[in-house]
Design a protein around this motif. Structure first.
Motif, short mmCIF file in Angstrom:
data_model
loop_
_atom_site.label_atom_id
_atom_site.label_comp_id
_atom_site.label_asym_id
_atom_site.label_seq_id
_atom_site.Cartn_x
_atom_site.Cartn_y
_atom_site.Cartn_z
N LEU A 272 -3.52 0.71 -3.33
CA LEU A 272 -3.02 -0.54 -3.65
C LEU A 272 -1.90 -0.50 -4.90
CD1 LEU A 272 -2.74 -3.42 -2.72
CD2 LEU A 272 -4.89 -3.71 -4.58
N THR B 155 -7.96 0.08 -2.88
CA THR B 155 -7.20 -0.16 -1.62
C THR B 155 -7.18 -1.80 -1.34
OG1 THR B 155 -9.17 -0.34 -0.45
CG2 THR B 155 -7.96 1.79 -0.57
N THR C 114 0.88 -1.30 -0.07
CA THR C 114 0.11 -0.05 -0.14
C THR C 114 0.76 1.33 0.04
OG1 THR C 114 -1.90 -0.95 0.93
CG2 THR C 114 -1.85 1.33 1.26
#
Length: 327
Positions: free
Chosen positions: A15, A32, A5
């Motif tokens: 991400l 994400t 991340t």
């Protein structure tokens, strides 16, 4: 597959897919990791295809160099962080250190606690506390991230719910633990924010080292520049992750993105060293009658890493320094 991340200024970051050699990454359309965990079956095949293209050099125009300092925890926050204590040697030693007996169910019922998960430390973030008197200690562990796990999941069913693996430093404040546990209501202030590895990987990245819900590789801890321990995380893990999942789902389901920890990796073989200061101190007490090694001081550093049989870093390195917190 290897995921991370990137810090983009938001609470949950963005991400990225990381190359197998940890050198480059590509972004994933502003999503994400939690979004991916919420519907793993929908997203994982596409992510894996991109991962394979990245490793083959087919996405060179999109890739960027990895700088771990720009990475958050793979899950910067999580709905649930459940930590076990699955290494019996560790349980026995740390209980002795605070003059407590191991539970009678040591080998039949896993030890677990639910930790704070609203904010995790990034892998290079300082461990900040107000006082050295807290007894600051590192704990090197292996962890897994699950998808949605139904209540009543058996150990045989559990393996399919483990989607990602990572490592962590589950910081403990040893001098605050005894009085907190005397209340009979569990850890809270003595278990501050945890730091996780830069990268989370799918089980297939481990090859034969992933079996029976355990990672059969050494977990290396370097303390103040010196090797502190490299115990094997596999054989000595009395309860594997499959058993831990069965235990914690007896009365509840787990939501996607739940992180489950192994507890401090520990081997009876002393030549492997330790994964926390409390364990080393107890061994000193047994040998000499005295604790010799102090807990962490401001300025101390700890690094935690796991490598495959060829010496390649699997999860990247957790690299932290203890610093004084300011109010």
């Amino acid at each position: 597959m290897k995921l991370a991340t990137l810090d983009n200024g938001t609470r949950d970051g963005v991400l990225v897919i990381v190359s197998q050699d940890n050198q480059h990454f590509i972004k994933v359309d502003g999503t994400t990791l939690q979004n991916v965990m919420d519907d793993w079956e929908k997203h994982s095949s596409t992510l894996k295809q991109q991962y394979e293209k990245l490793n083959k050099g087919e996405l060179d125009s999109e890739k960027q160099a990895v700088d771990v300092k720009n990475l958050l925890s793979p899950l910067p926050r999580a709905y649930e962080w459940i930590d076990g204590s699955a290494y019996i040697n560790h349980v026995v030693l740390v209980r002795k250190a605070r003059n407590a007996e191991p539970p009678a169910t040591l080998k039949t019922d896993p030890l677990v606690y639910q930790g704070g998960s609203g904010k995790f430390l990034r892998p290079t973030e300082d461990i900040r506390h107000f006082s050295e008197d807290y007894g600051i200690d590192f704990e090197s562990e292996v962890c897994v991230i699950t998808d949605d796990v139904p209540m009543g999941t058996t150990k045989e069913e559990a393996a399919k719910h483990i989607k990602l693996i990572l490592i962590c430093n589950d910081v403990s404040l040893r001098n605050l633990i005894p009085k907190e546990l005397e209340k009979g209501f569990g850890f809270l202030v003595s278990k501050p924010s945890t730091a996780f590895s830069p990268f989370a990987i799918t089980p297939d990245e481990l090859g034969d080292a992933w079996k029976d819900g355990r990672v059969h590789l050494p977990l290396v801890t370097v303390y103040n520049g010196n090797l502190f321990g490299n115990p094997d995380a596999g054989p000595a893990m009395f309860f594997g992750f499959n058993e831990l999942i069965q235990h914690v789902t007896q009365t509840r389901a787990l939501t996607a993105g739940t992180i489950i920890g192994s507890g401090t990796v520990s081997n009876e073989d002393r030549s492997k060293g330790s994964s926390c200061l409390a364990e080393k101190r107890m061994l000193e007490k047994i040998d000499s009658g005295n604790f010799v090694t102090p807990f962490m001081k401001f300025g101390d550093t700890v690094e935690i890493e796991m490598k495959d049989a060829n010496g390649n870093s699997l999860f990247g390195k957790i690299s932290q320094k203890v610093a004084k917190a300011e109010k």
